[in-house]
Write an enzyme that holds these catalytic residues in place. Structure first.
Site, PDB file in Angstrom:
ATOM      1  N   TYR A 294       0.866  -1.181   0.000  1.00  0.00           N
ATOM      2  CA  TYR A 294       0.000   0.000   0.000  1.00  0.00           C
ATOM      3  C   TYR A 294       0.904   1.233   0.000  1.00  0.00           C
ATOM      4  CZ  TYR A 294      -4.430   2.380   1.014  1.00  0.00           C
ATOM      5  OH  TYR A 294      -5.567   3.136   0.949  1.00  0.00           O
ATOM      6  N   TYR A 344      -5.391   4.418  -7.791  1.00  0.00           N
ATOM      7  CA  TYR A 344      -5.682   4.440  -6.355  1.00  0.00           C
ATOM      8  C   TYR A 344      -7.011   3.770  -6.096  1.00  0.00           C
ATOM      9  CZ  TYR A 344      -5.946   6.241  -1.551  1.00  0.00           C
ATOM     10  OH  TYR A 344      -6.019   6.359  -0.191  1.00  0.00           O
TER      11      TYR A 344
END
Lengths: 400, 137
Positions: A294, A344
């Site tokens: 992430y 994203y």
């Protein structure tokens, strides 16, 4: 005819379908529409029919636009498993984990896990979508705005990065090295939103968002959706795609009541999650071939590498500086361009690229050795964390 | 005129739960909540002690002493009232009593602020409301 689920705690589970929409900065479909497109593509990818699906896990993004009614919107009938999960960016990993557990407990056989978000609407900036200046709180919670505390997520992650810089001497060049290596991968990913090569000079030349973060330290914001389908390992072998076996999984949520002694900004939940996941998979950091982490900010990559034990605490800056995360490097990381340069989709960004790499479908950017692919998904301000270790090998992990 | 309205710096909005804090601020006293059972100091306003889950909480003065936990520099203008301030710092202060408070440093150049720097609480006025800040100590 439906595949018959049966209690099989040691049988393991696998990801067998991946569906992604186009990743855009323009509004096309609502989050519901995007979710539907991703689910259809995941079904086609797996060679499954809608009727095969008996479980649905849902994670909404910042607009919080989808929830359990998505079942009806997509016409799923007679589900045995349904929930809207929310631990922010860490949820994607958690959906896959709970799907795996439910399948092994015989509660469901084919579970769709979907994320969808549509923050970019006509006339709305990415900054506004991610908590600009709206919604004044009252009482002591109204104090931050009086100090000019705006741009919430950017500011909070920048505070975390500065803490690390202050404690360990981490430099701006070292954060920049992560932006550069991540972009180098994105140049080989047709789905990435930023494919233009980037240099360290470009990085330093990009405007400040919140110092110490330049624009190129920060993720893009995307409209889109990603869905994956999880089923039992033995069923996975009958389906269209190479199975992506779930060899290990774990979670870690350190908590942060803003008190002395809590250091989740520099010691994240990955330190808890990794032990469970490594132990379940029977591996350690030296066995990991590919890292999909992430990376809402460059700093998130840096601190996550430390917390999975790829280097010592505080040495992340020196570790990344020589470009070892990039193409041809010893530690391929965020091989699709991550969130910084790719797209994203919260935790579904690392999950989706991990599925592609584990299958060996990465094309020009495929990493050759791929026995163990690490996925980290991260939520809040380094508050919540989940881990998956994926493998193309049926015998990976101690549970199989 | 609209521009003038927008240029008013957002003052704290006092509500019932925070009234003791802002009343004390008028006398330049920094109050923290304190748990009467485990004696932990708490910030921001809590209904339940994060350390022992007691609801038996009261207010107690802080020494105002602490150190810089972290800080950032805001270069962009998000609100017109901060036009004169950009670039300005936002700083998280680790109070000696335990809580971490988001505030600002005044009287030190941005480039001289550093993690671990010793600071002490002080007050300044925003539209007639006393606002907490910290200074090098």
């Amino acid at each position: 005819m439906k595949y018959n689920a049966a209690f099989n705690p040691s049988g393991g589970a696998a990801i067998v379908g991946l569906g992604m929409t186009e990743m855009t900065r323009e509004y096309s479909y609502s989050a519901t529409g995007l979710a539907g497109i991703a689910v259809k593509r995941a079904l086609d990818d797996a060679g499954l029919k809608k009727e095969d699906i008996d479980g649905l896990f849902i994670n909404a993004g910042v607009t919080n636009a989808i929830s359990t009614p998505l079942q009806t919107s997509l016409g799923f009938r007679d589900l045995k498993l349904l929930n809207h999960m929310n631990a922010a960016g860490s949820t994607a990993g958690q959906m896959v984990q709970f799907a795996s557990l439910a399948i092994q407990a015989g509660m469901a056989s084919h579970v769709v896990c979907v994320f969808a978000d549509d923050p970019l609407k006509p006339g709305t900036s990415a900054g506004a979508a991610y908590g600009g200046t709206s919604n004044r709180s009252t009482g002591m919670a109204s104090l931050p705005a009086s100090y000019g505390f705006f741009s919430g997520a950017n500011t909070s992650y920048a505070l975390a990065a500065r803490r690390h810089m202050g404690l360990y001497g981490t430099t701006q060049d070292q954060l920049g090295a992560i932006a550069v290596s991540t972009r180098a991968w994105a140049t080989m990913n047709p789905a990435a939103m930023q494919q233009k090569p980037m240099t360290l000079d470009d990085y330093h030349g990009s405007r400040w968002i919140v110092e110490p973060f330049h624009l190129l330290d920060c993720t893009l914001v995307s409209n889109g959706a990603v869905a994956v389908i999880v089923t039992a390992s033995d069923r996975a072998r009958d389906l269209k795609q190479p199975p992506v076996y779930i060899a290990g999984m774990g979670q870690g949520h350190p908590g942060n009541p803003r008190q002395a002694g809590y250091e989740n900004e520099v010691n994240t939940g990955a330190r808890i999650a990794r032990d469970t996941a490594y132990s379940m998979a029977g591996v350690g950091p030296d066995d990991i071939d590919i890292r999909e982490l992430y990376d809402c900010y460059t700093y998130t990559t840096l601190v996550t590498l430390e917390d999975y034990g790829f280097c010592e605490k505080g040495e992340g800056g020196a570790f990344v500086e020589d470009g070892k995360l990039g193409p041809g490097g010893s530690h391929p990381t965020n091989t699709g361009g991550g969130q910084l340069s790719g797209y994203y989709m919260w935790g579904m960004t690392p999950v989706s690229e991990a599925v592609i790499q584990t299958r060996g479908q990465g094309g020009e950017r495929q990493v050759q050795t791929r026995d163990h692919v690490l996925v980290s998904t991260q939520g809040g301000i380094l508050d919540w964390h989940s881990t998956l270790i994926l493998s193309p090998n049926a015998d990976a992990g101690t549970r199989n | 005129m609209t521009n003038q309205d927008q240029a008013v710096r957002p003052a704290p909005i006092v509500d019932e739960s925070s009234k003791p804090f802002f009343d004390a601020a008028a006398d330049a006293v920094l109050l923290l909540q304190r748990c009467n059972i485990c004696h932990a100091y708490l910030w921001p306003f809590r209904e339940i002690c994060t350390e022992c889950l007691s609801t038996d909480l009261s207010w107690a003065p802080s020494t105002g002493k602490g150190s810089v936990h972290s800080f950032v520099i805001m270069h962009r203008l998000f609100h017109p009232a901060f036009q004169e301030d950009v670039p300005y710092n936002l700083t998280v202060v680790q109070l000696d009593e335990g809580p971490r408070v988001t505030s600002i440093i005044r009287g030190t150049a941005n480039e001289d602020i550093h993690v671990g720097m010793s600071v002490s609480a002080n007050w300044h006025d925003v539209n007639g409301t006393p606002l907490l800040h910290f200074e090098a100590f």
